[in-house]
Design an enzyme around this catalytic site. Structure first.
Site, PDB file in Angstrom:
ATOM      1  N   LYS A 190       0.855  -1.192   0.000  1.00  0.00           N
ATOM      2  CA  LYS A 190       0.000   0.000   0.000  1.00  0.00           C
ATOM      3  C   LYS A 190       0.885   1.234   0.000  1.00  0.00           C
ATOM      4  CE  LYS A 190      -1.701   2.630   3.108  1.00  0.00           C
ATOM      5  NZ  LYS A 190      -1.725   3.959   2.425  1.00  0.00           N
ATOM      6  N   VAL A 245       1.769   5.436  14.544  1.00  0.00           N
ATOM      7  CA  VAL A 245       1.118   4.377  13.768  1.00  0.00           C
ATOM      8  C   VAL A 245       1.840   3.055  13.994  1.00  0.00           C
ATOM      9  CG1 VAL A 245       0.520   3.594  11.450  1.00  0.00           C
ATOM     10  CG2 VAL A 245       0.253   6.000  12.051  1.00  0.00           C
ATOM     11  N   GLY A 246       3.163   3.095  14.087  1.00  0.00           N
ATOM     12  CA  GLY A 246       3.918   1.873  14.361  1.00  0.00           C
ATOM     13  C   GLY A 246       3.503   1.235  15.667  1.00  0.00           C
ATOM     14  N   GLU A 263      10.033   0.666  10.684  1.00  0.00           N
ATOM     15  CA  GLU A 263      11.036   1.723  10.488  1.00  0.00           C
ATOM     16  C   GLU A 263      10.296   3.029  10.695  1.00  0.00           C
ATOM     17  OE1 GLU A 263      12.741   4.739   9.241  1.00  0.00           O
ATOM     18  OE2 GLU A 263      12.568   3.946   7.195  1.00  0.00           O
ATOM     19  N   CYS A 297      13.180  10.610   7.545  1.00  0.00           N
ATOM     20  CA  CYS A 297      13.084  10.094   8.916  1.00  0.00           C
ATOM     21  C   CYS A 297      14.414  10.168   9.651  1.00  0.00           C
ATOM     22  CB  CYS A 297      12.564   8.662   8.904  1.00  0.00           C
ATOM     23  SG  CYS A 297      13.484   7.547   7.825  1.00  0.00           S
ATOM     24  N   GLU A 394       9.474  15.329  16.129  1.00  0.00           N
ATOM     25  CA  GLU A 394       9.965  15.270  14.750  1.00  0.00           C
ATOM     26  C   GLU A 394       9.148  16.241  13.894  1.00  0.00           C
ATOM     27  OE1 GLU A 394      11.144  11.776  11.553  1.00  0.00           O
ATOM     28  OE2 GLU A 394       9.387  11.496  12.824  1.00  0.00           O
TER      29      GLU A 394
END
Length: 785
Positions: A190, A245-246, A263, A297, A394
């Site tokens: 996705k 979300v991770g 990641e 990232c 971040e």
């Protein structure tokens, strides 16, 4: 007309637009896209527009993937799996080679499409992203060719669900798909909802070369589509994106048996020492935070400069900042392009405003921003306190913070003052200093006098809340392979632990000296905080008492383990000597341990003790032989892949094999330099507590092994949720495994959950234990001219 000298001084180049006619015609001819499932595009459904962030123009309409679409894609991947996985490695290699060649033949087309969909400058897409995409497929064609030799006995994981972000749309696709299909897996990918178009162009390349149906499937959509993929019956989920979300994915996959790699976010330090080449370091900042509009990232978003050179460095950085060109991403002279979407632009503005409100000062390029599109002038912030929001969060935009430090120790402390641990960049002409700092920063990737270098031949991934698992290189291939299946061995259920007295058997002689085992914390025996103990039953009745540990005992044990940090700094040889000595002392008390195991009702008591001694010898041998590698990468660097200990690990041991199961788990962990908090067999904990004197007489530093007895799942839940525990192993049933994985999502610690096994055989030891006791740090050191 300006002179050449004036042009070089002002960097005021004329426009150099890249032609977009071919891409525009391609988009116009298609207009709307369906999903790519089972080798063909589906009929377009309800969806959303993909727009050019540089001007807001709609490029194409893309379908919103539904639960049904995801199920169809997973079904197609499942159907294709047997045939694809059974192909000879050479045959799969030919397909990957064909993909790489066709990407190279479509390089300019893909670069322009990426720029129009994402907003990054054409120079970056053309010169960095797309060549790296081809490199990944070439590199992994090689892995497919040599898989059986390099990973003997390994099997593909199965169907892989892959979710990628919008900052490097095509490159992230290559990072995910290339190793997956090289290993014999099939995939459902996705792409990000903001940037789906290069993934759909890649689907057309798969169709163009005739890749077998169902090997690669692409379903477009937003977070709901991603959630459907996570909840599908895929065998593995690979996700790149935000830490939030991770964390949700970790919870959603807990107990499902899905393999998982994450990641996630980063707040990477960019450390500049006084003896650094300042001009090179300033240029490094350009590549670290203003590359790809800071939407990286691993961006060097926290600039740490030694105090003595801070004023000079800041002055040069401002001068360089003033030369950056912000504008049309399709202009070859543009340095900083468009932010991917208005939502992201608003987030950047809000975070910068909050940082300024908390006292930070923004230094920003005085660039003339285009009237249309999502643009933000690059900059950096000074007067930033560690608690300022821009120091912690971040930003994911072209804005860094700049703070100072005095000593190398302070630089390390500031660098590690983050919940993340993805990357770091170190600048100094003193190679001893750079490598010393590289060893101390908590980051999965470290660049020495360089930054943001990527290659398919080297692993990439983070520590702590930057996720776990690696992409690229040997480490990345391992993430898409399964070890040979270990046969589960049933074990007796743990008893209900009660603090109430247990009626004893009738006396048949003089009473033995009563035994009450205490906790073992920090190298000393400690009474349980609860003040309660429970009866340990043997085949002839009660054989002793063991403490009922609680949360405070776990807390104390974790604190003691952290104080024993010197163990991880010891050489492998020194750790080996301690483990050999442990085996020697256990051997001297072989008869005593055998008798106690027999009293506890262990059937193979003598064999268990003998195997425990051999296991200590095995991991002593491995302590100075399990080492890293030097990766072969395209750039002029020695890329060192260094296995490092996690630090403090939690270990919940099996109820079976109370001595051997315990040692089989703690020995590989401490051989690699970790410190452990171990929960021994609840039904027979005395086999582990009897080791206190063995540890004490074997020169094992206090705090390296800590033992807390009691109810396994209750204590394991506390360990799994503890923010100061970096990894957690759990041996037991599915309910405990699910709980461990779900609780670990707090700080996203690495977990290994598995059923009981035959600890006496080859399944009880091996390289897999050592791999799971370490995390790989890739250090890029300049090599050559």
């Amino acid at each position: 007309m300006p002179t050449v000298t004036e042009i070089l001084e002002t960097m005021d180049y004329g426009p150099a637009p890249e032609a977009s006619g071919e891409v525009t015609a391609w988009l116009k001819a298609r207009g709307q896209f369906g999903h790519f499932i089972d080798g063909a595009f589906t009929k377009p459904g309800k969806g959303f527009a993909s727009a050019n962030p540089a001007n807001g123009e709609v490029l194409a309409k893309v379908s919103q993937g539904t639960q049904k679409d995801v199920e169809a894609a997973v079904k197609a991947a499942r159907a294709a799996l047997p045939g694809w996985s059974k192909l000879a490695g050479h045959e799969r290699a030919k397909w990957l080679y064909a993909i790489a060649r066709h990407i190279q033949k479509r390089e300019r087309f893909l670069a322009v499409l990426e720029v129009m969909d994402n907003g990054k400058p054409i120079r970056e897409a053309r010169d960095i992203d797309v060549p790296l995409v081809a490199r990944h497929f070439y590199h992994h064609a090689g892995w497919a060719e040599m898989l059986e030799d390099e990973f003997p006995g390994a099997r593909p994981v199965g169907v892989c669900g892959q979710i990628i972000p919008w900052n490097f749309p095509l490159l992230m696709l290559a990072w995910k798909i290339a190793p997956a299909i090289a290993a014999g897996n099939t995939v459902v990918l996705k792409p990000a909802e903001y940037t789906p178009l290069t993934a759909l162009a890649f689907a057309e390349i798969c169709a163009e070369i005739g890749l077998p149906k169902g090997v690669v499937n692409i379903v477009t959509g937003d977070g709901e589509t991603g959630a459907a993929l996570v909840g599908s019956d895929a065998d593995k989920i690979a996700f790149t994106g935000s830490t939030e979300v991770g964390r949700a994915i970790r919870k959603a996959t807990a107990g499902t048996g899905k393999k998982l790699t994450l990641e996630l976010g980063g707040k990477s330090p960019f450390i500049v020492f006084a003896d650094a080449d300042l001009d090179a370091a300033v240029e490094g900042v350009v590549d670290a935070i203003w590359f790809n509009q800071g939407q990286v990232c691993c961006a060097g978003s926290r600039i740490l400069v030694q105090e003595g050179i801070a004023a000079t460095f800041q002055s040069r950085l401002k001068a360089r900042l003033s030369k950056l060109r912000v504008g049309d991403p399709l202009d070859k002279s543009t340095d900083v392009g468009a932010i991917v979407d208005p939502v992201q632009l608003t987030r950047i503005r809000d975070l910068v405003a909050k940082g300024e409100a908390e006292g930070a000062v923004l230094h920003q390029a005085e660039a003339q921003l285009p009237a249309k599109g999502c643009f933000f002038a690059p900059g950096f912030m000074t007067n930033v306190q560690p608690a300022n929001i821009v120091s912690e969060v971040e930003i994911f935009g072209p804005v860094a913070t700049l703070t100072t430090f005095r000593t190398p120790a302070e630089a390390v402390e500031l660098a590690n003052n983050s919940r993340y641990g993805l990357a770091a960049s170190i600048w100094s002409e003193n190679v001893n200093l750079t490598l010393d700092i590289a060893a101390k920063v908590k980051a999965g990737v470290v660049w020495v006098n360089s930054t943001n270098i990527f290659d398919a031949g080297a692993g990439f991934g983070g520590y702590r809340e930057s996720g776990f698992g690696r992409e690229g290189g040997r480490e990345g291939m391992r993430e898409y392979l399964s070890s040979p299946v270990v046969k589960a061995k049933p074990e007796a259920e743990a008893p209900d632990l009660s603090a109430a007295p247990v009626p004893g058997a009738p006396s048949k002689g003089p009473a033995p000296i009563d035994r009450t085992a205490k906790m073992y914390i920090g190298g000393a025996q400690k009474r349980p905080d609860s003040g309660y103990s429970y009866a340990v039953m043997g085949k002839a009745g009660e054989i002793g008492l063991a403490g009922l540990g609680n949360r405070k005992d776990i807390r104390n044990a974790v604190e003691a383990a952290h104080k024993a940090s010197g163990w991880g700094k010891a050489t492998g040889h020194n750790r080996a000597q301690v483990l050999y000595y442990l085996a020697e002392n256990l051997s001297a008390r072989k008869a005593e341990f055998t008798a106690r195991l027999k009293a506890a009702g262990v059937a193979k008591a003598a064999d268990e003790v003998a195997t425990s001694i051999r296991r200590a010898f095995y991991y002593a041998a491995q302590a100075d032989k399990f080492d890293g590698a030097v990766h072969s990468t395209k750039s002029a660097h020695v890329t060192l892949a260094m296995p490092e200990p996690f630090g403090v690990m939690g270990v919940a041991c099996p109820n079976d094999a109370p001595l051997l199961g315990f040692l089989s788990l703690i020995l590989p962990a401490i051989a690699m330099g970790n410190r452990v908090v171990a929960i021994p067999s609840a039904s027979m904990p005395l086999a582990a507590t009897d080791l206190y004197q063995v540890f004490d007489t074997s020169d094992l530093p206090g705090g390296v092994v800590n033992i807390v007895t009691g109810a396994k799942d209750e204590l394991a839940k506390t360990l799994a949720g503890h923010d100061d525990v970096a990894a957690m192993w759990y041996c037991g049933g599915p309910d405990g495994a699910r709980m461990t994985e779900a609780e670990s999502s707090g700080n996203l610690k690495v977990t290994w959950t598995f059923a009981n096994r035959d600890w006496h055989g080859s399944d009880g030891q091996g390289r897999d234990f050592l791999l799971r006791a370490t995390q790989v740090k890739n250090i890029w050191v300049p090599y050559g001219e």
